[in-house]
Design a protein around this motif. Structure first.
Motif, mmCIF file in Angstrom:
data_model
loop_
_atom_site.group_PDB
_atom_site.id
_atom_site.type_symbol
_atom_site.label_atom_id
_atom_site.label_comp_id
_atom_site.label_asym_id
_atom_site.label_seq_id
_atom_site.Cartn_x
_atom_site.Cartn_y
_atom_site.Cartn_z
ATOM 1 N N SER A 1 0.821 -1.200 0.000
ATOM 2 C CA SER A 1 0.000 0.000 0.000
ATOM 3 C C SER A 1 0.857 1.253 0.000
ATOM 4 C CB SER A 1 -0.899 -0.002 1.242
ATOM 5 O OG SER A 1 -1.656 -1.177 1.288
ATOM 6 N N ASN B 1 0.612 4.242 1.715
ATOM 7 C CA ASN B 1 0.939 4.891 2.978
ATOM 8 C C ASN B 1 1.224 3.892 4.094
ATOM 9 O OD1 ASN B 1 0.584 7.485 1.884
ATOM 10 N ND2 ASN B 1 -1.625 7.287 2.105
ATOM 11 N N SER B 2 1.407 2.661 3.758
ATOM 12 C CA SER B 2 1.628 1.642 4.775
ATOM 13 C C SER B 2 3.027 1.769 5.373
ATOM 14 C CB SER B 2 1.446 0.250 4.170
ATOM 15 O OG SER B 2 2.415 0.012 3.180
ATOM 16 N N GLY C 1 -5.661 -3.147 10.783
ATOM 17 C CA GLY C 1 -4.562 -2.532 10.079
ATOM 18 C C GLY C 1 -3.473 -3.486 9.629
ATOM 19 N N ILE D 1 -1.746 -6.022 7.359
ATOM 20 C CA ILE D 1 -1.884 -6.334 5.935
ATOM 21 C C ILE D 1 -1.251 -7.675 5.607
ATOM 22 C CG2 ILE D 1 -1.261 -5.621 3.594
ATOM 23 C CD1 ILE D 1 -1.490 -2.693 4.609
ATOM 24 N N GLU E 1 3.708 -5.829 6.945
ATOM 25 C CA GLU E 1 3.148 -4.576 6.442
ATOM 26 C C GLU E 1 1.894 -4.230 7.238
ATOM 27 O OE1 GLU E 1 1.746 -2.351 2.324
ATOM 28 O OE2 GLU E 1 2.057 -4.511 2.304
ATOM 29 N N TRP E 2 1.829 -2.971 7.642
ATOM 30 C CA TRP E 2 0.689 -2.444 8.392
ATOM 31 C C TRP E 2 0.118 -1.239 7.657
ATOM 32 C CZ3 TRP E 2 -1.381 -4.389 12.888
ATOM 33 C CH2 TRP E 2 -0.709 -5.478 13.433
ATOM 34 N N ARG E 3 -1.172 -1.049 7.792
ATOM 35 C CA ARG E 3 -1.855 0.068 7.144
ATOM 36 C C ARG E 3 -1.270 1.408 7.586
ATOM 37 N NH1 ARG E 3 -7.858 -0.391 8.379
ATOM 38 N NH2 ARG E 3 -7.061 0.054 10.457
ATOM 39 N N SER E 4 -0.899 1.509 8.872
ATOM 40 C CA SER E 4 -0.343 2.763 9.376
ATOM 41 C C SER E 4 0.507 2.483 10.613
ATOM 42 C CB SER E 4 -1.457 3.746 9.754
ATOM 43 O OG SER E 4 -2.153 3.278 10.899
ATOM 44 N N ASP F 1 -1.781 1.951 13.581
ATOM 45 C CA ASP F 1 -2.341 0.598 13.711
ATOM 46 C C ASP F 1 -1.327 -0.347 14.350
ATOM 47 O OD1 ASP F 1 -4.896 1.062 12.609
ATOM 48 O OD2 ASP F 1 -4.129 0.813 10.573
ATOM 49 N N TYR F 2 -0.084 -0.260 13.917
ATOM 50 C CA TYR F 2 0.955 -1.109 14.490
ATOM 51 C C TYR F 2 1.128 -0.811 15.979
ATOM 52 C CZ TYR F 2 5.466 -2.929 15.803
ATOM 53 O OH TYR F 2 6.473 -3.566 16.481
ATOM 54 N N GLU G 1 9.266 2.916 5.428
ATOM 55 C CA GLU G 1 8.253 3.196 4.430
ATOM 56 C C GLU G 1 8.861 2.848 3.073
ATOM 57 O OE1 GLU G 1 7.222 7.310 4.749
ATOM 58 O OE2 GLU G 1 9.136 8.003 4.008
#
Length: 104
Positions: free
Chosen positions: A2, A4-5, A39, A41, A59-62, A65-66, A94
């Motif tokens: 993603s 912005n992940s 969050g 992924i 991988e995390w959405r944000s 979330d992590y 990132e």
């Protein structure tokens, strides 16, 4: 991945006799608790051919979330067990660029 992940690259150093056990422990933690967190992924576990490293790429959405998952007490016993088996070098990244074979 993603746009912005955030990517977590966590490198563990283990004695070769502990590599398989650490992989099993991290798989249990991910399957049992982490993958259910909002969050999340994906995650991939890698083992070094010499038996001394295990690396998890997740991988995390944000970042938020992590960090929320890290506040959940459920994964903590797994992390404590992992730290008894290995040293741990975490990193949060990132995506800067990605490459594929020509024509894909």
């Amino acid at each position: 991945m993603s746009n912005n992940s955030v990517i977590l690259i966590n490198a563990f150093t283990v004695q070769p006799e502990n590599q398989a056990g650490l992989i099993e422990l991290l798989a249990q933690a991910t399957n049992g608790t982490v993958r259910h967190a909002p969050g999340f992924i994906s995650a991939r576990l890698h083992r070094s051919l010499d038996g001394t490293k295990v690396t998890m790429v997740a991988e995390w959405r944000s970042k938020e979330d992590y960090e929320a998952m890290r506040k959940d007490p459920q994964p903590l016993p797994y992390l404590q067990q992992a730290m008894a088996m290995a040293t741990f070098e975490p990193g949060m990244y990132e995506l800067a660029d990605a490459f594929s074979p020509i024509g894909q």
